[in-house]
Design an enzyme around this catalytic site. Structure first.
Site, PDB file in Angstrom:
ATOM      1  N   CYS A  32       0.779  -1.238   0.000  1.00 15.96           N
ATOM      2  CA  CYS A  32       0.000   0.000   0.000  1.00 15.96           C
ATOM      3  C   CYS A  32       0.812   1.290   0.000  1.00 15.96           C
ATOM      4  O   CYS A  32       0.823   2.021  -0.991  1.00 15.96           O
ATOM      5  CB  CYS A  32      -0.944  -0.003   1.207  1.00 15.96           C
ATOM      6  SG  CYS A  32      -2.026  -1.417   1.248  1.00 15.96           S
ATOM      7  N   HIS A  73      -1.877   6.376   2.037  1.00 16.37           N
ATOM      8  CA  HIS A  73      -1.973   5.398   3.133  1.00 16.37           C
ATOM      9  C   HIS A  73      -1.915   6.182   4.446  1.00 16.37           C
ATOM     10  O   HIS A  73      -1.073   7.092   4.572  1.00 16.37           O
ATOM     11  CB  HIS A  73      -0.813   4.406   3.050  1.00 16.37           C
ATOM     12  CG  HIS A  73      -0.970   3.257   3.995  1.00 16.37           C
ATOM     13  ND1 HIS A  73      -1.773   2.167   3.717  1.00 16.37           N
ATOM     14  CD2 HIS A  73      -0.469   3.050   5.230  1.00 16.37           C
ATOM     15  CE1 HIS A  73      -1.729   1.321   4.744  1.00 16.37           C
ATOM     16  NE2 HIS A  73      -0.964   1.839   5.681  1.00 16.37           N
TER      17      HIS A  73
END
Lengths: 422, 96
Positions: A51, A105
């Protein structure tokens, strides 16, 4: 002549298991409908299959070796260089930039602020129900609540009676309604959390994928010639209660085959659930008459292994974890402008089996990279394309390491345009 | 021309064998970096030593390699790195 708005949709851990990528099993009619009006890249790849590094890479237009983020624990502006981001660039060019859900993120890698205020005109929105994602809200066969990997829920049963992606869609639609009459163009980024684990989705979506129809991966074993360093041991799955209860051997497993099929069933169900959210968002764009002046970019941060090579989750260099869906709807370029109230994105119910197969839109086969998003979105919106980066480029705030993909958008309109009307 | 397009990916590892933090090693624990180069025809990966303090990959120290040909092995199950390159150093043109 007005600048085009941008709606940027990024879906967490979505591999190209979509109808528009040829998947025969998954029902994704709304994303397929978007693809039918878009240019779809068949071979798009993330720069790192996890991510935060992937998101920081494509949002800054720099590769991980330049952002120097391979884990989750540093903020590029402090750790590598004060690199501009896509939303920051649009903001500096007069756009109202807004973030809904998971775009950066969360945490250190975006300075615990989704890189606000640099990137965003208003405080980024995070759905309140996200805090329940990883706690015991999954009702097990024993009737108790667990923190499971497989977590089909009765939405009326869960805290706040809603789920993060539902809230994100509602928030994004409200922002679109506000921006409809705004004097300035907008860049709205919407980040959906599913199909990231846990697979926590409205349980009715399981009906789309009866277990008897779910096969194993075509190659569900660790290949003999795979170097041990290349293998990822999917430790995050093992920490979930239902997986931990299986006592699977480390590192190679395998997961019992019936549970493998359940994981695949829940991944597909999660994809169809996200498809409905994307469908609601796009039909709102239509209803607000914004589809004729808004670019829609659709992608994910990386793929996900569904048992191929005996692996699960991301964390590797295989195609199944690095290949992503990537498509751009550009009004007047990939599709003719909607005429007189014409709807491009009417909502399609994935449970409606009569919904006809979607025609494919334009497709590009060449290999492309997520790091190309920055120059491409800038170019498509008519903004100056950032210059190529020197090597090294730590001292350069605005430059790009990816290619500008606009060359793929030159179509022979005479032949194609008539087919569009059809 | 799709044949000219290339995509690069990479992934870090803390050790040559799978261990508890192989999926998500912290920067200080990264000892190996896998660099992949993709074309329409093949996928080529070298796992090389990596120095997390200097952020330097050492392409002279190849821990392992992978080579898959898309047409004959689309699912990437048959690694022919050792067969076709004799396990030697990667050719310069393959480096990112």
């Amino acid at each position: 002549t007005d600048p085009l708005n941008v709606l940027f949709i990024v879906v967490d851990d979505l591999r190209p298991t979509l109808g528009c990528y040829g998947d025969k099993l998954v029902r994704s009619p709304n994303i397929d409908q978007l693809a039918s009006h878009s240019l779809l890249f068949q071979n798009a790849f993330a720069q790192q299959a996890v991510c935060a590094p992937s998101r920081v890479s494509f949002l800054t237009g720099r590769r991980p070796d330049t952002t120097r983020l391979y884990d989750f624990n540093s903020y590029w502006r402090v750790h590598a260089g004060n690199f501009s981001t896509i939303p920051q660039y649009f903001k500096e060019k007069g756009y109202v930039t807004m973030s809904v859900g998971k775009v950066f993120h969360p945490g250190i890698s975006s300075n615990h602020s989704d890189d606000a205020p640099y990137s965003w005109s208003i405080p980024p929105y995070h759905p309140s129900s996200e805090k329940y994602e990883n706690i015991k809200t999954c009702r097990g066969p024993d009737g108790e609540l667990h923190a499971n990997l497989l977590c089909p829920v009765d939405v009326r049963d869960v805290p706040e009676g809603t789920l993060p992606d539902k809230q994100s869609t509602e928030q994004a639609i409200q922002l679109l309604e506000k921006m409809k009459t705004a004097a300035r163009p907008f860049f709205l980024a919407v980040g959906y959390h599913k199909p990231h684990i846990p697979f926590r989705y409205p349980k009715e979506f399981q009906k789309l994928y009866p277990l008897e129809n779910i096969t194993l991966a075509p190659n569900p074993w660790v290949p003999a010639g795979l170097p041990p360093v290349a293998y990822n041991p999917w430790m995050d799955l093992r920490q979930r209660e239902d997986v931990a209860a299986l006592n699977i051997s480390v590192p190679y497993g395998p997961i019992p085959v019936d549970f493998q099929r359940k994981i695949r069933q829940s991944y597909f169900a999660s994809v169809s659930y996200v498809d409905t959210q994307v469908g609601r968002l796009l039909s709102a764009l239509d209803d607000l008459q914004l589809a004729g002046r808004t670019i829609v970019a659709f992608t994910s941060d990386h793929g996900w292994s569904l048992g191929e090579h005996g692996e699960w989750a991301k964390y590797s260099n295989f195609d199944v974890t690095t290949r992503v869906p990537l498509m751009f709807y550009v009004p007047g370029t990939t599709a003719l402008l909607p005429q007189g109230g014409e709807k491009f994105f009417p909502y399609i119910d994935p449970f409606d089996s009569t919904s006809e197969l979607m025609q494919t839109g334009r497709q590009a086969k060449g290999l492309v990279e997520l790091v190309s998003l920055f120059p491409t979105l800038a170019g498509l919106a008519g903004l100056p394309v950032p210059p190529r980066c020197p090597v090294p480029s730590f001292h350069v705030e605005l430059c790009r390491e990816g290619q500008n993909l606009q060359k793929h958008f030159q179509f022979d309109d005479s032949k194609e345009a008539s087919s569009f009307r059809g | 021309n799709p044949r000219e397009s290339i995509a690069y990916s990479q992934y870090p590892r803390p050790a040559d064998s799978p261990q508890w933090n192989s999926d998500k090693p912290s920067l200080k624990d990264i000892k190996i970096m896998g660099y992949s180069i993709r074309t329409i025809d093949y996928r080529y990966t070298v796992w090389v030593s990596f120095n997390p303090e200097e952020f330097l990959a050492n392409f002279s120290d190849v821990h392992a390699g992978e080579l898959y040909f898309v047409d004959s092995d689309p699912l990437q199950d048959h690694n022919v790195y050792n067969d076709s390159l004799g396990g030697g150093r990667p050719s310069a043109w393959m480096l990112p």
